[in-house]
Design an enzyme around this catalytic site. Sequence first.
Site, PDB file in Angstrom:
ATOM      1  N   GLY A 257     -13.597   2.176  35.668  1.00 51.85           N
ATOM      2  CA  GLY A 257     -15.004   1.794  35.654  1.00 51.85           C
ATOM      3  C   GLY A 257     -15.271   0.659  36.631  1.00 51.85           C
ATOM      4  O   GLY A 257     -14.767  -0.451  36.452  1.00 51.85           O
ATOM      5  N   GLY A 258     -16.040   0.949  37.662  1.00 48.33           N
ATOM      6  CA  GLY A 258     -16.345  -0.040  38.707  1.00 48.33           C
ATOM      7  C   GLY A 258     -17.718  -0.653  38.528  1.00 48.33           C
ATOM      8  O   GLY A 258     -18.436  -0.880  39.504  1.00 48.33           O
TER       9      GLY A 258
ATOM     10  N   ILE B 272     -18.495  -5.490  34.748  1.00 52.75           N
ATOM     11  CA  ILE B 272     -17.341  -6.081  34.055  1.00 52.75           C
ATOM     12  C   ILE B 272     -16.052  -5.736  34.794  1.00 52.75           C
ATOM     13  O   ILE B 272     -15.203  -6.596  35.047  1.00 52.75           O
ATOM     14  CB  ILE B 272     -17.298  -5.597  32.575  1.00 52.75           C
TER      15      ILE B 272
ATOM     16  N   VAL C 285     -10.996   9.981  35.460  1.00 52.32           N
ATOM     17  CA  VAL C 285      -9.724   9.800  34.757  1.00 52.32           C
ATOM     18  C   VAL C 285      -9.576  10.922  33.734  1.00 52.32           C
ATOM     19  O   VAL C 285     -10.484  11.194  32.955  1.00 52.32           O
ATOM     20  CB  VAL C 285      -9.652   8.409  34.076  1.00 52.32           C
TER      21      VAL C 285
ATOM     22  N   GLY D 172     -18.369   0.985  30.134  1.00 52.95           N
ATOM     23  CA  GLY D 172     -19.691   0.712  29.587  1.00 52.95           C
ATOM     24  C   GLY D 172     -19.605   0.260  28.148  1.00 52.95           C
ATOM     25  O   GLY D 172     -18.525   0.208  27.561  1.00 52.95           O
ATOM     26  N   ARG D 173     -20.745  -0.113  27.602  1.00 55.09           N
ATOM     27  CA  ARG D 173     -20.795  -0.584  26.220  1.00 55.09           C
ATOM     28  C   ARG D 173     -21.882   0.179  25.464  1.00 55.09           C
ATOM     29  O   ARG D 173     -22.829   0.659  26.078  1.00 55.09           O
ATOM     30  CB  ARG D 173     -21.082  -2.102  26.190  1.00 55.09           C
TER      31      ARG D 173
ATOM     32  N   ALA E  34     -27.238 -11.015  28.524  1.00 62.75           N
ATOM     33  CA  ALA E  34     -27.440 -12.126  27.602  1.00 62.75           C
ATOM     34  C   ALA E  34     -28.828 -12.747  27.761  1.00 62.75           C
ATOM     35  O   ALA E  34     -29.466 -13.119  26.772  1.00 62.75           O
ATOM     36  CB  ALA E  34     -26.362 -13.176  27.826  1.00 62.75           C
TER      37      ALA E  34
ATOM     38  N   HIS F 196     -34.421 -27.601  52.378  1.00 61.97           N
ATOM     39  CA  HIS F 196     -33.575 -27.275  53.525  1.00 61.97           C
ATOM     40  C   HIS F 196     -32.424 -28.274  53.628  1.00 61.97           C
ATOM     41  O   HIS F 196     -32.653 -29.475  53.453  1.00 61.97           O
ATOM     42  CB  HIS F 196     -34.415 -27.340  54.816  1.00 61.97           C
TER      43      HIS F 196
HETATM   44  P1  FAD Z   1     -23.286 -10.004  21.045  1.00 61.75           P
HETATM   45  O1  FAD Z   1     -23.041 -11.120  21.953  1.00 61.75           O
HETATM   46  O2  FAD Z   1     -22.445  -8.780  21.117  1.00 61.75           O
HETATM   47  O3  FAD Z   1     -23.213 -10.595  19.574  1.00 61.75           O
HETATM   48  C1  FAD Z   1     -23.331  -9.791  18.447  1.00 61.75           C
HETATM   49  C2  FAD Z   1     -22.612 -10.465  17.308  1.00 61.75           C
HETATM   50  O4  FAD Z   1     -22.912  -9.779  16.114  1.00 61.75           O
HETATM   51  C3  FAD Z   1     -21.087 -10.425  17.461  1.00 61.75           C
HETATM   52  O5  FAD Z   1     -20.574 -11.732  17.430  1.00 61.75           O
HETATM   53  C4  FAD Z   1     -20.616  -9.623  16.248  1.00 61.75           C
HETATM   54  O6  FAD Z   1     -19.397 -10.105  15.718  1.00 61.75           O
HETATM   55  C5  FAD Z   1     -21.773  -9.821  15.280  1.00 61.75           C
HETATM   56  N1  FAD Z   1     -21.902  -8.747  14.285  1.00 61.75           N
HETATM   57  C6  FAD Z   1     -21.994  -7.418  14.515  1.00 61.75           C
HETATM   58  N2  FAD Z   1     -22.142  -6.762  13.357  1.00 61.75           N
HETATM   59  C7  FAD Z   1     -22.152  -7.689  12.369  1.00 61.75           C
HETATM   60  C8  FAD Z   1     -22.256  -7.624  10.957  1.00 61.75           C
HETATM   61  N3  FAD Z   1     -22.404  -6.456  10.319  1.00 61.75           N
HETATM   62  N4  FAD Z   1     -22.218  -8.770  10.257  1.00 61.75           N
HETATM   63  C9  FAD Z   1     -22.066  -9.974  10.879  1.00 61.75           C
HETATM   64  N5  FAD Z   1     -21.950 -10.077  12.212  1.00 61.75           N
HETATM   65  C10 FAD Z   1     -22.001  -8.964  12.946  1.00 61.75           C
HETATM   66  N6  FAD Z   1     -24.333 -10.720  30.322  1.00 61.75           N
HETATM   67  C11 FAD Z   1     -24.957 -11.532  31.164  1.00 61.75           C
HETATM   68  O7  FAD Z   1     -26.171 -11.695  31.076  1.00 61.75           O
HETATM   69  N7  FAD Z   1     -24.278 -12.225  32.129  1.00 61.75           N
HETATM   70  C12 FAD Z   1     -22.940 -12.087  32.281  1.00 61.75           C
HETATM   71  O8  FAD Z   1     -22.348 -12.723  33.149  1.00 61.75           O
HETATM   72  C13 FAD Z   1     -22.245 -11.231  31.411  1.00 61.75           C
HETATM   73  N8  FAD Z   1     -20.915 -11.089  31.509  1.00 61.75           N
HETATM   74  C14 FAD Z   1     -20.276 -10.287  30.628  1.00 61.75           C
HETATM   75  C15 FAD Z   1     -18.899 -10.150  30.755  1.00 61.75           C
HETATM   76  C16 FAD Z   1     -18.204  -9.343  29.877  1.00 61.75           C
HETATM   77  C17 FAD Z   1     -16.717  -9.220  30.022  1.00 61.75           C
HETATM   78  C18 FAD Z   1     -18.907  -8.672  28.838  1.00 61.75           C
HETATM   79  C19 FAD Z   1     -18.182  -7.803  27.852  1.00 61.75           C
HETATM   80  C20 FAD Z   1     -20.270  -8.790  28.706  1.00 61.75           C
HETATM   81  C21 FAD Z   1     -20.974  -9.595  29.603  1.00 61.75           C
HETATM   82  N9  FAD Z   1     -22.349  -9.740  29.518  1.00 61.75           N
HETATM   83  C22 FAD Z   1     -22.994 -10.548  30.408  1.00 61.75           C
HETATM   84  C23 FAD Z   1     -23.149  -9.076  28.476  1.00 61.75           C
HETATM   85  C24 FAD Z   1     -23.445 -10.038  27.326  1.00 61.75           C
HETATM   86  O9  FAD Z   1     -22.233 -10.500  26.787  1.00 61.75           O
HETATM   87  C25 FAD Z   1     -24.285  -9.358  26.266  1.00 61.75           C
HETATM   88  O10 FAD Z   1     -25.450  -8.840  26.850  1.00 61.75           O
HETATM   89  C26 FAD Z   1     -24.678 -10.352  25.163  1.00 61.75           C
HETATM   90  O11 FAD Z   1     -23.538 -10.885  24.545  1.00 61.75           O
HETATM   91  C27 FAD Z   1     -25.550  -9.660  24.141  1.00 61.75           C
HETATM   92  O12 FAD Z   1     -25.861 -10.560  23.133  1.00 61.75           O
HETATM   93  P2  FAD Z   1     -26.145 -10.042  21.651  1.00 61.75           P
HETATM   94  O13 FAD Z   1     -26.517 -11.240  20.858  1.00 61.75           O
HETATM   95  O14 FAD Z   1     -27.058  -8.902  21.671  1.00 61.75           O
HETATM   96  O15 FAD Z   1     -24.762  -9.443  21.141  1.00 61.75           O
END
Ligand code: FAD
Length: 454
Positions: A181-182, A185, A238, A267-268, A315, A440
């Site tokens: 996956g390119g 992430i 793959v 992907g997620r 995020a 600048h």
């Molecule tokens: P999450 O951060 O996934 O948080 C959800 C939380 O809910 C988790 O902690 C989980 O444990 C909790 N949860 C789930 N179900 C339950 C339950 N039933 N009871 C209690 N708790 C629960 N985005 C950017 O904008 N910039 C970046 O640079 C960036 N880099 C990334 C790098 C990587 C490697 C990855 C994987 C993602 C990256 N992202 C980035 C994406 C970003 O992390 C997500 O968009 C963001 O975390 C989403 O926030 P969220 O609050 O929706 O969910």
Amino acid sequence: MVYDLIVIGGGPAGYLAAERAGQGGMNTLLFEKRSLGGVCLNEGCIPSKALLYSAKIADNARDGAKYGVDASGVALNHPAVIKRKNKVVRNLVAGVKAKMKKNKVTVVEDTAFITGRSPEGYQVKAGDTVYTGRRLLIASGSVPIIPSIPGAKEGLERGFVITNREILDLEQVPEKLVIVGGGVIGLEMASYYNSAGSQVTVIEMLDHIAGATDLEISQILQKNYEKKGIRFMLSSRVTKIEENAVVYEAGGQTHRVEADKVLMSVGRRPATEGLGLENIGVELDRGAIRVDERCQTNVPGVYAAGDVNGVSMLAHTAYRESEVAVNNMLGRKDIMRYNAIASVIYTNPEVAGVGETEQSAAEKGIDFEVAKLPMMYSGRYMAENEGGDGICKVLIDKQQRKLIGVHMIGNYSSEIIYGAALMIEMELRVDDVKELVFPHPTVSEIIRETIFEI
Ligand code: FAD
């Protein structure tokens, strides 16, 4: 006790919603089953950027001779990089905890499950306790997609195949790293492990890397990384994960590439399973919670923000959606707009874009005009990037002479792009931007320069 709001998930969407709700006087309860800060703080945005910053320092030092700096024998100390990353994460998670306390949010570190509805509100169970909330915010985030490739499941079980969680915590730099996956992430991890000394191969199904990024920019990024030694297998699928190799098909032929570790980054998907959404009738759309422009689901008083609604898995989108949801709960009119959400790839060089690309504008039938300049037109870029090949591209709507897209490759893009997002959000016209004064010398001036090409 009946809470005004129960938040499920303590990532950016959940913790910011809880903070804003607390500030707005709502009696709020937040559930988090792993660690406050969610994927973003613990295994996503922040740890990846901590790693990439160390890699950038090493890359710059290795390139030192170009800038008159003698820095021979530079080495990236991976265990020390991970240790520092852990410290950054710990501090930020502690900061979130402090904010919850300050805003009188009750935090329950447990898995929440929605059991139904009573006359007082929605019922959520954790352990043996049932909690009641007048409103719910689902902010359970997303999980990595593991495709049903033969050998993938077994590979995961024995730690040969890993996800974003494990790659950010590897004790040793794998000699041969294959990334399936390119996308963003995959590329960020390719960037770090390439700097750390891995032989990196990226296998991508599409004929280009970096997903929906401007095509020309994705090609420049690929060229930069090929020069650094990363191999890209494009239009490649793959088909099998073996004991110590990945098998893929390309151009009708089967290929095999050896690996010490395989990062699965295809992907997620929204984390909607096991929440009990069916117990209150929350509708899904292809696995994501369906929301309206106020981030409300089909069930009154139940909102969903962040990755779980599947609209824009970033995020900063999660932050804004959570604010929109809470504002509506507090009776303040607010709606979510997605047309000016920037996306960034924190590779070296960085890539950043906002609004329409040439490809998306053409698909939508927008009558647009493009202007493009090499980043070298910026004095600051020239001073700091020996031989840099960055570009800045600006798109305008031809009829309205309004800015509709800005795309850049080159360092500082990540810090500049918010300015372009603001211009698009404020619907600035070409003439408005021409009247803005940029400091600048900054790389940001390239946006103004490019606009003058129109
Ligand atoms: P999450 O951060 O996934 O948080 C959800 C939380 O809910 C988790 O902690 C989980 O444990 C909790 N949860 C789930 N179900 C339950 C339950 N039933 N009871 C209690 N708790 C629960 N985005 C950017 O904008 N910039 C970046 O640079 C960036 N880099 C990334 C790098 C990587 C490697 C990855 C994987 C993602 C990256 N992202 C980035 C994406 C970003 O992390 C997500 O968009 C963001 O975390 C989403 O926030 P969220 O609050 O929706 O969910």
